[in-house]
Scaffold this motif. Structure first.
Motif, PDB file in Angstrom:
ATOM      1  N   LEU A 130      59.318  73.628 -41.070  1.00  0.00           N
ATOM      2  CA  LEU A 130      59.293  74.950 -40.464  1.00  0.00           C
ATOM      3  C   LEU A 130      60.563  75.731 -40.802  1.00  0.00           C
ATOM      4  CD1 LEU A 130      57.689  74.263 -36.967  1.00  0.00           C
ATOM      5  CD2 LEU A 130      56.598  75.114 -39.055  1.00  0.00           C
ATOM      6  N   VAL A 131      61.687  75.053 -40.910  1.00  0.00           N
ATOM      7  CA  VAL A 131      62.935  75.723 -41.291  1.00  0.00           C
ATOM      8  C   VAL A 131      62.811  76.278 -42.703  1.00  0.00           C
ATOM      9  CG1 VAL A 131      65.387  75.354 -41.780  1.00  0.00           C
ATOM     10  CG2 VAL A 131      64.372  74.373 -39.716  1.00  0.00           C
ATOM     11  N   GLU A 132      62.257  75.489 -43.609  1.00  0.00           N
ATOM     12  CA  GLU A 132      62.070  75.949 -44.986  1.00  0.00           C
ATOM     13  C   GLU A 132      61.096  77.125 -45.044  1.00  0.00           C
ATOM     14  OE1 GLU A 132      62.891  71.697 -47.247  1.00  0.00           O
ATOM     15  OE2 GLU A 132      60.896  72.125 -46.434  1.00  0.00           O
ATOM     16  N   LEU A 133      60.022  77.026 -44.275  1.00  0.00           N
ATOM     17  CA  LEU A 133      59.050  78.125 -44.243  1.00  0.00           C
ATOM     18  C   LEU A 133      59.678  79.381 -43.656  1.00  0.00           C
ATOM     19  CD1 LEU A 133      55.927  76.079 -43.169  1.00  0.00           C
ATOM     20  CD2 LEU A 133      56.274  77.217 -45.364  1.00  0.00           C
ATOM     21  N   ALA A 134      60.513  79.224 -42.646  1.00  0.00           N
ATOM     22  CA  ALA A 134      61.196  80.381 -42.057  1.00  0.00           C
ATOM     23  C   ALA A 134      62.090  81.054 -43.088  1.00  0.00           C
ATOM     24  CB  ALA A 134      62.008  79.955 -40.840  1.00  0.00           C
TER      25      ALA A 134
END
Length: 133
Positions: free
Chosen positions: A60-64
């Motif tokens: 989710l951090v990468e997607l953010a």
């Protein structure tokens, strides 16, 4: 559309949408006079992107970080490519580690067929695993 409608259309739980909003993956939608969230159709594309990214192993951090670049007007393709290459390299490294573990386990299993349980001592606990000294 309300959160329940968006959730149903995207195939996720309403809680998931709220969670993504808190994590900054989805922008806070405007609220109607009744206080309910009012989503437009773009949320469905964003949810589909998040789900596809997770399926590709992105966090989710990468997607953010990808979504932030897009919101800032940048085209995040080079960043996405870099993230995916890192994931692929991590997977290849993990596969090598698992192959080595597989060989080690096969060796221990083979060793177990050659050893006599009667020869096991308290100090070694189990002579299948304990190294010969």
């Amino acid at each position: 559309m309300r959160i329940g409608e968006a959730a149903e259309a995207a195939g996720v739980a309403a809680q998931t949408i709220r969670f993504y909003e808190r994590r900054g993956l989805l922008p806070q939608p405007p609220r109607g006079p009744n206080g309910y969230r009012d989503y437009d159709a773009s949320v469905l594309a964003q949810l589909a992107f998040i789900r596809s990214g997770q399926s590709a192993g992105l966090t989710l951090v990468e997607l953010a970080s990808i979504l932030d670049q897009r919101r800032e007007g940048a085209v995040p393709c080079a960043h996405v490519h870099s993230l995916l290459m890192t994931k692929l390299n991590d997977i290849r490294t993990r596969q090598e580690e698992l192959a080595a573990l597989e060989r080690d386990l096969e060796g221990l299993i083979s060793r177990s067929h050659r050893l006599d349980p009667a020869d096991c001592t308290d100090s070694k606990i189990c002579h299948i695993i304990a190294p010969d000294t």
